[in-house]
Design an enzyme around this catalytic site. Structure first.
Site, short mmCIF file in Angstrom:
data_model
loop_
_atom_site.label_atom_id
_atom_site.label_comp_id
_atom_site.label_asym_id
_atom_site.label_seq_id
_atom_site.Cartn_x
_atom_site.Cartn_y
_atom_site.Cartn_z
N GLU A 1 0.81 -1.22 0.00
CA GLU A 1 0.00 0.00 0.00
C GLU A 1 0.85 1.27 0.00
O GLU A 1 0.34 2.36 -0.30
CB GLU A 1 -0.92 0.01 1.24
CG GLU A 1 -2.01 -1.05 1.24
CD GLU A 1 -3.14 -0.74 0.28
OE1 GLU A 1 -3.10 0.33 -0.37
OE2 GLU A 1 -4.06 -1.56 0.17
N GLU B 1 7.27 -22.11 7.85
CA GLU B 1 7.57 -21.26 9.01
C GLU B 1 8.53 -21.94 9.99
O GLU B 1 9.03 -21.29 10.90
CB GLU B 1 6.30 -20.86 9.73
CG GLU B 1 5.59 -21.97 10.47
CD GLU B 1 4.41 -21.44 11.28
OE1 GLU B 1 4.40 -21.72 12.50
OE2 GLU B 1 3.53 -20.78 10.71
#
Length: 270
Positions: free
Chosen positions: A81, A112
């Site tokens: 953004e 992960e």
């Protein structure tokens, strides 16, 4: 001090399947209301980390977010953004997720759990001591993130983190930790809920405050935003009209010429 993973503790609610829709959403909302208050207690930590981000960015460094699962996706969302909102390059704020870009949409098994891949992913960007790396992990125990920050510390790279468990391994690793304890989730262990909301609120603060400090905002307006659709073009014209006290037609002429709100206002005053 014993580390207790509150994000994994039993929900305050039970027999969820017996609830009506009204009861479910009212209960979720009741829990969500507590999140901004939890974030408020961490404002000093948030401020200290943002100060470091601003220092590095002003010197030409970059901001990296690194995480897994929901945390990784939120980092990528915030990073993506920044260019349209503040007109900065796409390589200024970078989001990295365990498992690579394919993990944005689909979970990558065991990604992960790697204790080496996080640092390898950072190396691909030629990371250096000019940069800041913020690890994001609700649990504060994600090996991919913790190991990446440990390597950063060894290389003299500024590290921060956003976690929702106090005194977690991640918080103890980061030089500038942010700890927001939101407590058990409505759906036990579903840290995409309150924990994810808390992380998003903090990410909003980090980039918005940093960009304001970098001069990417004038007054309260996004004067460097990218004009990527009709809505934003209209917003830009309105900003120019308001700032210069001119007509819509005059503002449109300036915007068509300079292609940027800031430049339109600056040249419109000449």
């Amino acid at each position: 001090m014993t580390f207790i993973k509150t994000t994994e503790q039993e929900s305050n609610y039970t027999n969820l399947e017996d609830m009506t829709i009204s009861e479910i959403i009212s209960s979720i909302n009741k829990e969500d209301i507590t999140v901004p208050l939890a974030v408020q207690t961490a404002l000093p930590q948030i401020e200290h980390l943002i100060e470091q981000v601003v220092i590095k960015l002003k010197k030409g460094g970059r901001l990296f977010y690194i995480g897994a699962g929901t945390s990784g996706r939120l980092g990528i969302l915030d990073a993506s953004e920044c260019p349209p909102t503040f007109g900065v390059p796409y390589n200024l704020v970078i989001g990295i997720i365990a498992g690579g870009d394919q993990a944005i949409r689909k979970a990558v098994e065991n990604a992960e759990d790697s204790t080496t891949q996080g640092w390898l992913d950072l190396i691909e960007y030629n990371i250096s001591s000019n940069d800041v790396v913020i690890g994001i992990a609700a649990s504060g125990t994600t090996p991919y993130v913790i190991s990446a920050l440990r390597h950063c510390n060894e290389q003299g790279i500024t590290t921060g983190c956003i976690t929702c468990n106090s005194q977690s391994p991640l918080a103890l690793t980061a030089k500038y930790p942010i700890e927001v304890t939101v407590g058990p989730e409505f759906l036990t262990g579903s840290s995409r809920m309150k924990a994810g909301t808390a992380q998003k609120l903090i990410l909003n603060m980090i980039t918005t405050a940093s960009m304001i400090q970098l001069g990417k905002v004038k007054g309260n307006k996004m004067v460097d935003m990218q004009l990527s659709n009709n809505k934003l073009v209209k917003r830009a014209i309105n900003m120019i009209m308001s700032e210069l006290h001119i007509s819509e037609a005059e503002a449109s002429v300036l915007l068509n010429k300079y292609k940027n709100v800031r430049d339109s206002i600056t040249n419109g005053r000449k």
